[in-house]
Enzyme design. Structure first.
Site, PDB file in Angstrom:
ATOM      1  N   THR A  19       0.881  -1.060   0.033  1.00 23.42           N
ATOM      2  CA  THR A  19       0.039  -0.191   0.000  1.00 23.42           C
ATOM      3  C   THR A  19       0.706   1.395  -0.245  1.00 23.42           C
ATOM      4  O   THR A  19       0.372   2.296   0.307  1.00 23.42           O
ATOM      5  CB  THR A  19      -0.879   0.052   1.334  1.00 23.42           C
ATOM      6  OG1 THR A  19      -0.074  -0.026   2.416  1.00 23.42           O
ATOM      7  CG2 THR A  19      -1.895  -1.173   1.387  1.00 23.42           C
ATOM      8  N   TRP A  20       2.019   1.013  -0.180  1.00 17.23           N
ATOM      9  CA  TRP A  20       2.795   2.282  -0.338  1.00 17.23           C
ATOM     10  C   TRP A  20       2.498   3.536  -1.366  1.00 17.23           C
ATOM     11  O   TRP A  20       2.470   2.877  -2.256  1.00 17.23           O
ATOM     12  CB  TRP A  20       4.407   2.055  -0.326  1.00 17.23           C
ATOM     13  CG  TRP A  20       5.371   3.237   0.091  1.00 17.23           C
ATOM     14  CD1 TRP A  20       5.322   4.217   0.661  1.00 17.23           C
ATOM     15  CD2 TRP A  20       6.898   3.314  -0.423  1.00 17.23           C
ATOM     16  NE1 TRP A  20       6.222   5.017   0.777  1.00 17.23           N
ATOM     17  CE2 TRP A  20       7.406   4.571   0.120  1.00 17.23           C
ATOM     18  CE3 TRP A  20       7.596   2.375  -0.930  1.00 17.23           C
ATOM     19  CZ2 TRP A  20       8.674   4.855   0.191  1.00 17.23           C
ATOM     20  CZ3 TRP A  20       9.002   2.561  -0.906  1.00 17.23           C
ATOM     21  CH2 TRP A  20       9.321   3.848  -0.688  1.00 17.23           C
ATOM     22  N   ASP A  48      -0.195  -5.250   3.477  1.00 20.21           N
ATOM     23  CA  ASP A  48       0.702  -4.598   4.334  1.00 20.21           C
ATOM     24  C   ASP A  48       0.605  -3.115   4.124  1.00 20.21           C
ATOM     25  O   ASP A  48       0.360  -2.566   3.001  1.00 20.21           O
ATOM     26  CB  ASP A  48       2.166  -4.964   3.769  1.00 20.21           C
ATOM     27  CG  ASP A  48       3.345  -4.223   4.200  1.00 20.21           C
ATOM     28  OD1 ASP A  48       3.602  -4.562   5.387  1.00 20.21           O
ATOM     29  OD2 ASP A  48       3.732  -3.260   3.582  1.00 20.21           O
ATOM     30  N   TYR A  53       2.853   5.325   5.592  1.00 23.80           N
ATOM     31  CA  TYR A  53       2.551   5.739   4.125  1.00 23.80           C
ATOM     32  C   TYR A  53       1.490   6.604   3.968  1.00 23.80           C
ATOM     33  O   TYR A  53       0.402   6.667   4.603  1.00 23.80           O
ATOM     34  CB  TYR A  53       1.905   4.328   3.730  1.00 23.80           C
ATOM     35  CG  TYR A  53       3.029   3.221   3.629  1.00 23.80           C
ATOM     36  CD1 TYR A  53       4.244   3.678   3.565  1.00 23.80           C
ATOM     37  CD2 TYR A  53       2.796   1.774   3.271  1.00 23.80           C
ATOM     38  CE1 TYR A  53       5.187   2.653   3.626  1.00 23.80           C
ATOM     39  CE2 TYR A  53       3.794   0.928   3.614  1.00 23.80           C
ATOM     40  CZ  TYR A  53       5.037   1.261   3.417  1.00 23.80           C
ATOM     41  OH  TYR A  53       5.967   0.169   3.675  1.00 23.80           O
ATOM     42  N   GLN A 163      10.844  -8.212   7.089  1.00 22.59           N
ATOM     43  CA  GLN A 163      10.259  -7.693   5.564  1.00 22.59           C
ATOM     44  C   GLN A 163      11.424  -7.066   5.043  1.00 22.59           C
ATOM     45  O   GLN A 163      11.798  -5.793   5.596  1.00 22.59           O
ATOM     46  CB  GLN A 163       9.155  -6.816   5.681  1.00 22.59           C
ATOM     47  CG  GLN A 163       8.509  -6.423   4.624  1.00 22.59           C
ATOM     48  CD  GLN A 163       7.276  -5.475   4.500  1.00 22.59           C
ATOM     49  OE1 GLN A 163       7.417  -4.297   4.265  1.00 22.59           O
ATOM     50  NE2 GLN A 163       6.202  -5.860   5.113  1.00 22.59           N
ATOM     51  N   TYR A 191       9.318  -7.245   0.040  1.00 21.82           N
ATOM     52  CA  TYR A 191       8.930  -5.869  -0.755  1.00 21.82           C
ATOM     53  C   TYR A 191       9.464  -5.412  -1.684  1.00 21.82           C
ATOM     54  O   TYR A 191      10.625  -5.819  -2.202  1.00 21.82           O
ATOM     55  CB  TYR A 191       8.745  -4.923   0.395  1.00 21.82           C
ATOM     56  CG  TYR A 191       9.984  -4.239   0.837  1.00 21.82           C
ATOM     57  CD1 TYR A 191      10.695  -3.090  -0.037  1.00 21.82           C
ATOM     58  CD2 TYR A 191      10.607  -4.179   2.210  1.00 21.82           C
ATOM     59  CE1 TYR A 191      11.982  -2.458   0.379  1.00 21.82           C
ATOM     60  CE2 TYR A 191      11.924  -3.412   2.306  1.00 21.82           C
ATOM     61  CZ  TYR A 191      12.528  -2.551   1.592  1.00 21.82           C
ATOM     62  OH  TYR A 191      13.571  -1.988   1.921  1.00 21.82           O
ATOM     63  N   LEU A 194       8.422  -5.929  -7.807  1.00 25.85           N
ATOM     64  CA  LEU A 194       8.589  -5.643  -8.971  1.00 25.85           C
ATOM     65  C   LEU A 194       9.604  -4.672  -9.292  1.00 25.85           C
ATOM     66  O   LEU A 194       9.610  -3.892 -10.203  1.00 25.85           O
ATOM     67  CB  LEU A 194       7.311  -5.221  -9.542  1.00 25.85           C
ATOM     68  CG  LEU A 194       5.831  -6.042  -9.166  1.00 25.85           C
ATOM     69  CD1 LEU A 194       4.647  -5.305  -9.337  1.00 25.85           C
ATOM     70  CD2 LEU A 194       6.040  -7.204  -9.999  1.00 25.85           C
TER      71      LEU A 194
HETATM   72  N1  NAP Z   1       9.384  -2.298   4.903  1.00 20.70           N
HETATM   73  C1  NAP Z   1       9.768  -1.193   3.945  1.00 20.70           C
HETATM   74  O1  NAP Z   1      10.572  -0.536   4.246  1.00 20.70           O
HETATM   75  C2  NAP Z   1       9.180  -1.088   2.664  1.00 20.70           C
HETATM   76  C3  NAP Z   1       9.809  -0.667   1.452  1.00 20.70           C
HETATM   77  C4  NAP Z   1       9.108  -0.612   0.181  1.00 20.70           C
HETATM   78  C5  NAP Z   1       7.939  -1.099   0.074  1.00 20.70           C
HETATM   79  N2  NAP Z   1       7.389  -1.807   1.274  1.00 20.70           N
HETATM   80  C6  NAP Z   1       5.996  -2.677   0.880  1.00 20.70           C
HETATM   81  O2  NAP Z   1       5.857  -3.277  -0.161  1.00 20.70           O
HETATM   82  C7  NAP Z   1       4.963  -2.932  -0.964  1.00 20.70           C
HETATM   83  C8  NAP Z   1       5.404  -3.147  -2.593  1.00 20.70           C
HETATM   84  O3  NAP Z   1       6.586  -2.459  -2.825  1.00 20.70           O
HETATM   85  P1  NAP Z   1       6.426  -1.236  -3.745  1.00 20.70           P
HETATM   86  O4  NAP Z   1       5.362  -0.459  -3.702  1.00 20.70           O
HETATM   87  O5  NAP Z   1       7.598  -0.407  -3.456  1.00 20.70           O
HETATM   88  O6  NAP Z   1       6.975  -1.670  -5.351  1.00 20.70           O
HETATM   89  P2  NAP Z   1       6.525  -2.878  -6.069  1.00 20.70           P
HETATM   90  O7  NAP Z   1       5.151  -3.746  -5.562  1.00 20.70           O
HETATM   91  O8  NAP Z   1       7.508  -3.524  -6.646  1.00 20.70           O
HETATM   92  O9  NAP Z   1       5.803  -1.774  -7.311  1.00 20.70           O
HETATM   93  C9  NAP Z   1       4.761  -1.057  -7.437  1.00 20.70           C
HETATM   94  C10 NAP Z   1       4.512  -0.415  -8.722  1.00 20.70           C
HETATM   95  O10 NAP Z   1       4.361  -1.539  -9.736  1.00 20.70           O
HETATM   96  C11 NAP Z   1       3.294  -1.386 -10.424  1.00 20.70           C
HETATM   97  N3  NAP Z   1       2.554  -2.262 -10.741  1.00 20.70           N
HETATM   98  C12 NAP Z   1       1.941  -3.077  -9.865  1.00 20.70           C
HETATM   99  N4  NAP Z   1       1.541  -4.222 -10.566  1.00 20.70           N
HETATM  100  C13 NAP Z   1       1.783  -4.093 -11.785  1.00 20.70           C
HETATM  101  C14 NAP Z   1       1.495  -4.858 -12.847  1.00 20.70           C
HETATM  102  N5  NAP Z   1       0.948  -6.199 -12.922  1.00 20.70           N
HETATM  103  N6  NAP Z   1       2.112  -4.300 -14.307  1.00 20.70           N
HETATM  104  C15 NAP Z   1       2.747  -3.154 -14.217  1.00 20.70           C
HETATM  105  N7  NAP Z   1       2.989  -2.293 -13.041  1.00 20.70           N
HETATM  106  C16 NAP Z   1       2.438  -3.120 -11.922  1.00 20.70           C
HETATM  107  C17 NAP Z   1       2.238  -0.306  -9.317  1.00 20.70           C
HETATM  108  O11 NAP Z   1       1.453   0.572 -10.121  1.00 20.70           O
HETATM  109  P3  NAP Z   1      -0.230   0.893  -9.814  1.00 20.70           P
HETATM  110  O12 NAP Z   1      -0.165   1.403  -8.543  1.00 20.70           O
HETATM  111  O13 NAP Z   1      -0.552   2.087 -10.844  1.00 20.70           O
HETATM  112  O14 NAP Z   1      -0.904  -0.258 -10.316  1.00 20.70           O
HETATM  113  C18 NAP Z   1       3.347   0.540  -8.783  1.00 20.70           C
HETATM  114  O15 NAP Z   1       3.719   1.688  -9.442  1.00 20.70           O
HETATM  115  C19 NAP Z   1       4.794  -1.524  -0.682  1.00 20.70           C
HETATM  116  O16 NAP Z   1       3.525  -0.814  -1.111  1.00 20.70           O
HETATM  117  C20 NAP Z   1       4.786  -1.645   0.848  1.00 20.70           C
HETATM  118  O17 NAP Z   1       3.730  -2.056   1.331  1.00 20.70           O
HETATM  119  C21 NAP Z   1       7.972  -1.912   2.513  1.00 20.70           C
END
Ligand code: NAP
Length: 277
Positions: A19-20, A48, A53, A163, A191, A194
């Protein structure tokens, strides 16, 4: 849904929802909540979020999304390190509970190692568990040495996950952190699986994707899902992305695929410090 077992025996989905960046703009909130509900309906019932966020906005979006389906969801949130004193942890959690509109968080994480001594944060987690406000606790962005230090803290063995950043382009944890966690039956939560979309357009991924008739990012996700003991939390604010990510569960990578991906994204041969986004 493929399931992963937490220490203690509870099963949670291997594929959840990040949900970031949700809740940052009021005009996007309804669509973001719809995307989360779509994911829940597809079985991606692990969500998550974090107090960080959208400065609490993401927790409000999650709260709206799960209002009529709280019992279906395994809910994760995180305390910021600057809030992670004993009392600060309790207060931060209570503020998260109010924004989420729930009585308890299933898994509460320390977002990254910070200034508070671990014993303080753990005491806060234990207070919250005793009062029924969290069920489990864990950490995030802890490298192997930090996990070892945590494990010898009184009560530290109750940690259920770490995580961390993990995807094809960020394989450093395979050298020692992932094996350390696997040896303790502690799932790692991957996390940015992608690489926040930046893996799109990669030539090796495109070739594998072409063989399966899917997108490059679906292959990137299928690769992380292929790992034992790993929970994966892609974030998608768009419904088509949620559905594509769910469909990645059905992709079976072949040994030819794995070899091609290992060649393009080699596993680590030496220890690298944990990468953080
Ligand atoms: N603990 C930590 O320090 C930490 C750090 C980073 C992240 N996180 C957690 O991990 C989660 C995931 O990581 P993230 O948000 O950094 O990155 P991610 O999941 O690797 O990528 C998210 C991005 O990819 C796009 N996307 C998603 N599915 C897609 C698909 N099937 N085709 C094309 N584009 C796609 C999304 O676009 P749309 O939104 O436009 O669909 C968004 O821009 C976070 O949201 C958070 O909850 C935790």
């Amino acid at each position: 849904m493929r399931m992963v077992t937490l220490p203690g025996g509870e099963s949670v989905p291997a594929l959840g929802l990040g949900t970031w960046h949700m809740g940052e703009r009021g005009s996007d909130r309804a669509a973001e909540a719809d995307a989360l509900r779509c994911g829940i309906d597809l079985g991606m019932t692990l969500i998550d979020t974090a107090e960080m966020y959208g400065t609490g906005g993401a927790e409000e979006v999650v709260g709206a999304a799960i209002r009529d389906r709280r019992d279906k969801v395994f809910l994760i949130s995180k305390v910021l390190p600057f809030n992670a004193s004993r009392n600060g942890t309790v207060e931060a959690c209570e503020a998260s509970l109010a924004r989420l509109g729930v009585e308890a968080i299933d898994l509460y994480l320390l977002h990254w190692p910070g200034p508070s001594p671990l014993e303080e944060t753990l005491a806060g987690f234990e207070d919250l568990q005793r009062d029924g406000k969290i069920r489990h606790w864990g950490v995030s962005n802890f490298d192997t040495s930090e996990m070892k230090a945590l494990a010898i803290e009184p009560g530290g063995s109750a940690c259920v996950t770490n995580q961390v950043l993990y995807n094809l382009a960020r394989r450093g944890i395979e050298f020692d952190l992932l094996p350390w966690c696997v040896a303790r039956s502690m799932p790692v939560m991957a996390y940015s699986p992608l690489e926040q979309g930046r893996l799109s357009g990669n030539k090796a991924l495109a070739e594998v994707a072409g063989r399966h008739g899917v997108t490059e990012l679906q292959i990137a996700l299928a690769w992380v899902l292929d790992r034992d003991g790993v929970i994966v939390i892609p974030k998608a604010g768009r419904l088509d992305h949620v559905r594509q990510n769910h469909a990645a569960l059905g992709i079976r990578l072949t040994s030819e695929d794995r070899t091609a991906l290992d060649h393009a994204f080699p596993p680590p041969s030496v220890k690298r410090p944990l990468e953080i986004l």
